[in-house]
Write an enzyme that holds these catalytic residues in place. Sequence first.
Site, PDB file in Angstrom:
ATOM      1  N   CYS A 133      12.913  13.963  20.842  1.00  0.00           N
ATOM      2  CA  CYS A 133      11.882  14.732  20.145  1.00  0.00           C
ATOM      3  C   CYS A 133      12.355  15.163  18.766  1.00  0.00           C
ATOM      4  O   CYS A 133      13.042  16.175  18.617  1.00  0.00           O
ATOM      5  CB  CYS A 133      11.493  15.955  20.978  1.00  0.00           C
ATOM      6  SG  CYS A 133      10.220  16.953  20.186  1.00  0.00           S
ATOM      7  N   CYS A 136      11.124  18.568  17.643  1.00  0.00           N
ATOM      8  CA  CYS A 136      11.855  19.712  18.214  1.00  0.00           C
ATOM      9  C   CYS A 136      13.222  19.871  17.551  1.00  0.00           C
ATOM     10  O   CYS A 136      13.658  20.986  17.283  1.00  0.00           O
ATOM     11  CB  CYS A 136      12.084  19.531  19.713  1.00  0.00           C
ATOM     12  SG  CYS A 136      10.698  18.877  20.629  1.00  0.00           S
ATOM     13  N   ASP A 137      13.914  18.766  17.326  1.00  0.00           N
ATOM     14  CA  ASP A 137      15.340  18.842  16.982  1.00  0.00           C
ATOM     15  C   ASP A 137      15.689  18.394  15.563  1.00  0.00           C
ATOM     16  O   ASP A 137      16.839  18.551  15.143  1.00  0.00           O
ATOM     17  CB  ASP A 137      16.146  17.957  17.965  1.00  0.00           C
ATOM     18  CG  ASP A 137      15.962  18.411  19.401  1.00  0.00           C
ATOM     19  OD1 ASP A 137      15.775  19.624  19.618  1.00  0.00           O
ATOM     20  OD2 ASP A 137      15.982  17.560  20.310  1.00  0.00           O
TER      21      ASP A 137
END
Length: 312
Positions: A133, A136-137
Amino acid sequence: MKEADVLVIGGGPAGLSAGLYAGRARLATVLVEKGFTGGQAATTDRVENYPGFPEGISGPELTERMAEQAKRLEVEFLTAEARALRPEGARWVVETDAEPLRGRAVIIATGARSKRLGVPGEDRLTGRGVSYCATCDGAFFRDRRVHVVGGGDSAVVEALFLTRFAESVTLVHRRSELRATKVLQEEILRHPKVRVAWEAQVVGIEGEDRVEAVRLRYRDGREEQEETDGLFIYVGYEPNTGWLDGAFPLDELGYLITDERLRLPAPGALAAGDVRRKGLRQIVTAVADGAIAAVEAVEYLTVPGHTWGGAE
Ligand code: NAP
């Protein structure tokens, strides 16, 4: 046990749309989601092909708006993980990791999850530089080097997203041609921060506590180790149907098989979105599925003498 007319399992675009349509029919509707609302769409930084948003819209914002719309129609949202589904007379019981739920109809919209590469180091270093992801990261990789695996739309979209943070992005693709949509291919191939490692497979991920390097094997047999700080894996998806434990027929890849009205071969059970066998998995087709499945459930529950055809 909590009772409802319609149980919707899954809170991605298909489930949210199903909730919206069932709610508008004034059926008591409960939507169960194990994690965050929005499903995979909520992990997408920018959605540029959902009609009505010519400038694009962020995945979280789009799906949050969908959830808001369903909540206004009194759809009840529950955070729980569905563990099993069984018929009980003319009803459906969903066992969850919290309380069980009973409904007169059930719409399965549990979507799909990222496939793993299955190479040494992957499990150990997930969350330590290996990610599925970028939304997300990605921000953890400011001024770092990252590798992205895959050649489809997801790999290319996320590689482009990562160029905002990373110093360099290497896209590793096993063939000499990308699968992604042409517009995306054009964008990635001219991006100054992106290099493509063609005809290469990641065969190992190295690092003590964090990713330090990836081992690439090229089609000609050559193997090379490349230093990197992160590896983002986008090699397709697999359906979240394991929890159904064979309750309905699946295709060879594990997707639920519905008929064209999205019915499963048992009265009152339907499937919508990425979890079912279908040609095109997009947000726009997921929300269409949710609408079709919910309208079918409404007819089943409210039209006297409504019969249930089997699946194809
Ligand atoms: P995909 O289209 O199935 O592409 C998967 C990619 O991973 C392919 O390039 C495939 O290589 C590669 N791959 C598969 N297994 C591999 C392995 N073991 N090792 C190395 N590479 C491997 O999946 P996706 O990109 O996640 O897209 C899924 C669906 O979502 C598609 O329908 C896509 O159009 C849609 N989507 C759309 C958008 C958008 O429209 N903006 C964004 C994201 C996703 P090969 O090409 O050699 O098979």
